[in-house]
Scaffold this active site. Structure first.
Site, PDB file in Angstrom:
ATOM      1  CE1 TYR A 262      -0.744   6.711 -14.223  1.00 12.38           C
ATOM      2  CE2 TYR A 262      -1.997   6.194 -12.258  1.00 12.38           C
ATOM      3  CZ  TYR A 262      -1.212   5.797 -13.310  1.00 12.38           C
ATOM      4  OH  TYR A 262      -0.870   4.470 -13.446  1.00 12.38           O
TER       5      TYR A 262
ATOM      6  CE  LYS B 132      -1.621  -4.985  -8.294  1.00 13.67           C
ATOM      7  NZ  LYS B 132      -0.538  -4.114  -7.804  1.00 13.67           N
TER       8      LYS B 132
ATOM      9  CG  HIS C 171      -5.148   2.949  -8.002  1.00 15.57           C
ATOM     10  ND1 HIS C 171      -4.722   4.116  -8.615  1.00 15.57           N
ATOM     11  CD2 HIS C 171      -4.453   1.948  -8.600  1.00 15.57           C
ATOM     12  CE1 HIS C 171      -3.815   3.819  -9.529  1.00 15.57           C
ATOM     13  NE2 HIS C 171      -3.637   2.523  -9.533  1.00 15.57           N
TER      14      HIS C 171
ATOM     15  NE  ARG D  60      -3.584  -3.601 -11.138  1.00 16.75           N
ATOM     16  CZ  ARG D  60      -4.648  -3.169 -10.452  1.00 16.75           C
ATOM     17  NH1 ARG D  60      -5.855  -3.650 -10.760  1.00 16.75           N
ATOM     18  NH2 ARG D  60      -4.517  -2.300  -9.479  1.00 16.75           N
TER      19      ARG D  60
ATOM     20  NE  ARG E  23      -3.232  -0.013 -13.574  1.00 22.54           N
ATOM     21  CZ  ARG E  23      -4.435  -0.129 -13.006  1.00 22.54           C
ATOM     22  NH1 ARG E  23      -5.490  -0.376 -13.755  1.00 22.54           N
ATOM     23  NH2 ARG E  23      -4.583   0.004 -11.702  1.00 22.54           N
TER      24      ARG E  23
ATOM     25  CG  HIS F 212       1.499  -1.114 -15.835  1.00 26.35           C
ATOM     26  ND1 HIS F 212       0.579  -2.063 -15.432  1.00 26.35           N
ATOM     27  CD2 HIS F 212       1.671  -0.296 -14.769  1.00 26.35           C
ATOM     28  CE1 HIS F 212       0.234  -1.830 -14.180  1.00 26.35           C
ATOM     29  NE2 HIS F 212       0.874  -0.766 -13.761  1.00 26.35           N
TER      30      HIS F 212
END
Length: 316
Positions: free
Chosen positions: A296, A186, A287, A162, A264, A261
């Site tokens: 994806y 995150k 994730h 990110r 990404r 993004h």
């Protein structure tokens, strides 16, 4: 003191966001007279929104723009929530921003024109490899900004980072000899991601040839450890890094909208199309759930359908 849902907000919510959320929840209780069950539902949706904003680096309500609200709407698609719950969460966000503007808590209403994204539009757009390479090629040259841009683009595509993770990398997080970089995702979650020879060369050129002279311009109080620096010798901001990517896309004449993004998405899509295991891609992307990564696989399925439709003699 009467309860009005504020206790459901996350503890680490920045003060400006917390005060705005609490004011809105109080208005639901004391001005609109909603039931506590309804207020708690609003509070849970705002808690989800506040957590997402905080993890995205937002600490002030005035920093929220339309793009951030749209990104949150897309995030809801991958949250595992039922369609009705996703719609309710976005409604809560839109009503909150309307309230914040009316109460002069924010200068604008960034959610006024944001609608729930269509299910059919949830597949992220990935660039083709030649488009990625065209963007990187626009950075060829010996100018400091070109060398920095090359290093940033190569890192984004090599790791799927990110943009906040990329600009957050410190020198100590980078191991050029081993081809590894430590990223903080995150919630501060740490992961180690490998990168290849192209990224290693670009990063090596930046670290050895350009970064030292930029670092020398920093004041003594400036953080010295950041990998990517601006002309003042301080850490490159997300906004500046975003502009570098956008400029490269425009210079390469890419028709699609390009953002960090996009890199990404391309990273994940190209790995899966190349045969990578989805669990490995999940770890590389950081994730928490493989469900998020599975979006994806649908991109790859679309590619397979296109190839089948154009190649099989009885496809049409």
């Amino acid at each position: 003191m009467a309860r009005h849902g504020a206790e459901l907000l996350p503890e680490n919510l920045p003060g400006d966001l917390r005060r705005a959320f609490e004011s809105y929840l109080a208005s639901l209780r004391f001005e609109r007279g909603l039931s506590m069950n309804s207020i708690d539902a609003y509070a849970r949706d705002l808690a989800r929104y506040g957590t997402w904003l905080t993890e995205d680096g937002v600490s002030r309500l005035g920093d929220v723009d339309r793009q951030k609200v749209e990104n949150f709407a897309l995030h809801l698609l991958d949250s595992g929530l039922a369609p009705r719950s996703r719609a309710r969460a976005l409604v809560a966000v839109r009503r909150f921003h309307t309230f914040a503007l009316g109460e002069n808590l924010a200068p604008t209403d960034p959610a006024s024109e944001v609608s729930p994204p269509q299910e059919g539009l949830r597949l992220p757009k990935a660039l083709a490899l030649d488009e990625i390479e065209s963007m990187i090629a626009t950075t060829d040259g010996d100018e400091p900004v070109q060398i920095r841009a090359a290093a940033l683009l190569e890192l984004l595509y090599a790791t799927g980072a990110r943009i906040s993770e990329a600009v957050g990398v410190d020198l100590d997080d980078l191991d050029l000899d081993s081809g590894l970089v430590r990223l903080y995702g995150k919630g501060g979650k740490e992961r180690i991601v490998p990168f290849g020879s192209h990224a290693a060369r670009a990063l090596g050129a930046w670290v050895s040839r350009v970064r030292p002279s930029m670092a020398a311009k920093a004041r003594s109080s400036a953080p010295a450890g950041a990998l990517f620096l601006n002309a003042r010798g301080t850490r490159l901001s997300r906004v500046s890094a975003w502009q570098i990517v956008k400029d490269a896309g425009e210079a390469a004449k890419i028709d699609a909208e390009v953002s960090p993004h996009t890199f990404r998405h391309s990273f994940a899509t190209h790995l899966l199309e190349g045969g990578a295991d989805i669990r490995v891609v999940q770890e590389l992307l950081g994730h928490a759930s493989v469900t998020t990564t599975q979006i994806y696989t649908k991109v790859s399925e679309e590619t397979l359908r296109e190839v089948y439709a154009t190649s099989h003699p009885r496809a049409r």
